[in-house]
Write an enzyme that holds these catalytic residues in place. Structure first.
Site, mmCIF file in Angstrom:
data_model
loop_
_atom_site.group_PDB
_atom_site.id
_atom_site.type_symbol
_atom_site.label_atom_id
_atom_site.label_comp_id
_atom_site.label_asym_id
_atom_site.label_seq_id
_atom_site.Cartn_x
_atom_site.Cartn_y
_atom_site.Cartn_z
ATOM 1 N N SER A 119 -7.997 10.291 -0.977
ATOM 2 C CA SER A 119 -7.095 11.328 -0.469
ATOM 3 C C SER A 119 -6.030 10.677 0.416
ATOM 4 O O SER A 119 -6.138 9.513 0.789
ATOM 5 C CB SER A 119 -7.874 12.352 0.353
ATOM 6 O OG SER A 119 -8.241 11.775 1.587
ATOM 7 N N LYS A 120 -5.034 11.488 0.742
ATOM 8 C CA LYS A 120 -3.957 11.015 1.599
ATOM 9 C C LYS A 120 -4.530 10.544 2.944
ATOM 10 O O LYS A 120 -4.084 9.562 3.508
ATOM 11 C CB LYS A 120 -2.968 12.149 1.816
ATOM 12 C CG LYS A 120 -1.857 11.791 2.751
ATOM 13 C CD LYS A 120 -0.848 12.898 2.819
ATOM 14 C CE LYS A 120 0.234 12.615 3.832
ATOM 15 N NZ LYS A 120 -0.197 12.126 5.128
#
Ligand code: GLU
Length: 502
Positions: A263-264
């Site tokens: 994920s970011k």
């Protein structure tokens, strides 16, 4: 039949590298088979729509060299390629599936459904709108034709649902996925998915299969998160009597720890990008972080696909030649930022000198340092093997264009001895007299002088570097002398001699 594949992102934000990899695999497969790679923008979800996202997607693919053959504004043979511009096509197909009675109109209000969900919950069950209860709910199957018509006439909101299963039908359906193999699903457990929403827009599922059919898509290559949708999609193809494409669900890209989807936040926490380009001010892209597109492509290609063998560096053409859906791995690929950097380093070391010269010129312009006599070719050759990310370029090159502003204290303490000024003054003399024009010859001359004077090479080289660079870093000292020129070398040594008096 020629291969037609599509990358179908939803413009809800920047394109994650998982999406980039999906696009890449589609592209490689298309090119390998002399097929067509299509970009389709799946923008039916108005609530999640982000205006800048489509441009971002297009620019990212362009930067990476994954150019679509068909897409919005490209070749519009099967267009339009934005789902928001294809509403009519969905409505036509909704009419077809309604008239074949494989779908139905459902008038149940959100409140009614919420109440049913609550009731089921109290019984410890989950409410599923399907073959078991649809006859008792408010829809075109349970209501009379007249009642339905009058509801529609009175503009009562409704959705269109798919008749996923009907009592008496075979319950098990068998699906074929190129990556996962055979998958059997009990369709009697599935719900009657909504195909058309109350706002008259199709759902992802419906628009997706209608478009794949109309755009004559032969292979659906997409992320594993869509595997649970495959039974519905295959059933919809059957309901229309259309031939379903071949499916290949690509495993997820995992966090560096191997646990869960990348994920970011993982990128933010560990300081690496997960998007191709900057998104706004706060989100760093691979490009701006100094990655070379070919390197990122190479790394991503091998993150979920294996050509077999030891070879690691592949150009796009080589990837195309070796690519096959059969070699996509079943397990998720762990994103390893260090390995991604390693790939970049390999590509950086192979960069053609003219390209480095060009990059260097750009940096020099931003620093207002364009006026100088240093050969950018020579500097590029000297620093090429010293960079990992393109953002290292200035770190490695600055010493050629800027005299030291300060001197590394620790190094001074260690290397600047009593005899240093005398030695360096001697070096200055040698330099001033020297006719040599190559680093090697210059080095030889200085070393010979040192030998004649009984000066240890070690006592000369370190202070000389310190005087020229300000620290102990950089390529060979005589290469530096030669690149910046004798005059500048002498000037830097003299400055050091004044500033570093002991
Ligand atoms: N719009 C979907 C997405 O955002 C496409 C999924 C598919 O390829 O079917 O990923």
């Amino acid at each position: 039949m020629s291969v037609r594949v599509r990358f179908a992102p939803s413009p809800t934000g920047p394109l994650h590298i998982g999406g980039v990899r999906t696009a890449l695999y589609n592209y490689l497969y298309a090119k390998k088979n002399n097929g067509t790679f299509i970009l389709r923008i799946e923008d039916t979800d108005q609530e999640r729509y982000v205006k800048e996202a489509e441009n971002y997607i297009v620019n990212s693919l362009r930067w990476l060299g994954i150019e679509p053959d068909e897409g919005p504004g490209i070749v519009e043979r099967h267009g339009p390629y934005r789902q928001s511009e294809r509403k009519e096509l969905y409505i036509n197909n909704i009419k077809i599936i309604l008239s074949s009675e494989k779908a139905y109109m459902a008038f149940d209000t959100p409140d009614e459904l919420q109440a049913l969900r609550k009731e089921a919950e109290l019984r410890g069950e989950t409410f599923t709108y399907n073959w078991k209860n649809r006859q008792g709910l408010r829809n075109s199957l349970s209501l009379s034709k007249e009642a339905c018509e009058s509801l529609v006439k009175n503009k009562t909101p409704y959705v269109v649902r798919f008749k996923t299963h009907t009592s008496g039908e075979e319950e098990n359906i068998t699906l074929q996925d190129t990556v996962r193999g055979e998958i059997t699903v009990d369709k009697s457990l599935l719900d009657d998915k909504i195909l058309l929403k109350q706002d008259g827009m199709p759902t992802y599922h419906f628009a997706n299969i209608v478009d794949d059919h109309l755009m004559e898509i032969t292979h659906v290559i997409r992320g594993e998160e869509w595997l649970p949708s495959m039974p519905l999609h295959v059933l919809l193809y059957k309901a229309f009597g259309w031939v379903a494409p071949v499916f290949a669900h690509v495993p997820l890209i995992l966090k560096p720890s191997g646990k869960g989807k990348l994920s970011k936040r993982d990128g933010d926490a560990l300081g690496f990008p997960v998007f191709p380009l900057n998104w706004g001010k706060a989100t760093l892209g691979f490009k701006e972080a100094g990655y070379i597109p070919e390197a990122l492509i190479n790394y991503l290609a091998l993150l979920g696909w294996s050509p077999g063998g030891e070879k690691e560096l592949f150009t796009m053409d080589e990837l195309i030649r070796s690519f096959s859906l059969n070699n996509i791995t079943k397990s998720g690929g762990r994103f390893d930022p260090e390995r991604c950097k390693w790939f970049n380093q390999q590509y950086a070391h192979l960069l053609p000198i003219p390209e480095l010269v060009h990059l260097l010129k750009e940096v020099l312009t931003t620093k207002n340092l364009n006026e100088n006599t240093v050969s950018l070719e020579v500097v590029s050759g000297l620093i090429r093997n010293r960079i990992t990310l393109l953002t290292d370029l200035w770190d490695e090159a600055s010493l050629f264009f800027e005299a030291p502003k300060s001197y590394d204290e620790k190094a001074v303490k260690k290397q600047w001895k009593e005899e240093t000024p005398l030695i360096l003054s001697g070096v200055v003399e040698v330099l001033q007299k020297s006719e040599r024009t190559s680093a090697d010859a210059l080095g030889k001359e200085v070393k010979e002088w040192a030998e004649n004077k009984g000066v240890r090479i070690g006592a000369l080289m370190a202070p000389l570097r310190l005087a020229l660079v300000g620290s102990m870093r950089g390529p060979d000292v005589f290469e530096i002398c030669n690149a910046i020129g004798k005059k500048e070398s002498v000037a830097r040594i003299n400055t050091a001699l004044t500033k570093l008096k002991r």
